[in-house]
Scaffold this active site. Sequence first.
Site, short mmCIF file in Angstrom:
data_model
loop_
_atom_site.label_atom_id
_atom_site.label_comp_id
_atom_site.label_asym_id
_atom_site.label_seq_id
_atom_site.Cartn_x
_atom_site.Cartn_y
_atom_site.Cartn_z
N SER A 1 -93.90 124.37 -1.75
CA SER A 1 -94.23 123.28 -0.86
C SER A 1 -95.51 122.61 -1.33
CB SER A 1 -94.45 123.83 0.56
OG SER A 1 -95.00 122.84 1.40
N TYR B 1 -99.09 129.63 5.86
CA TYR B 1 -97.98 129.02 5.11
C TYR B 1 -98.47 128.50 3.76
CZ TYR B 1 -94.14 125.87 3.97
OH TYR B 1 -93.10 125.23 3.33
#
Length: 141
Positions: free
Chosen positions: A31, A44
Amino acid sequence: MNLLTFFALAKSALKHGRYAKSDTSIVAISSMAAFGAEPGLSVYSASKAALNSAVRSLAKEYSKKGVRINAVAPLFVNTPMYESFTSEFISQETQNERLKEIMPLGLIEPKEVADSVLFLLSSKASRITGECLKISSGGGI
């Protein structure tokens, strides 16, 4: 989970002789969050940054066998998860305006991520390993 799942799957596949050979390619899904800092995304972001590091390390370890290991890192992808995340916090109109500021080329479609993965798996990327392809749509530049 992001890191541990990738390690478990990659190591398991690479243990077996038929996958630990030349022309094998593995692509992880990372990501753009791995490259920046956003409030509320620390765990995350850290897990995706660790995933990118694992990709580089495994690529170095297995490149001698002809195995390529890479990752793709999309920004925002048009998925139900994206829709539910954004609609929970802001109106659709505000969301569209912010998206144009953040990603001038627009929201990324799932097929665009898949096409990037297919490229990295293909022989056209036969000399690419240990890399993380950023799919930013103009964001994060």
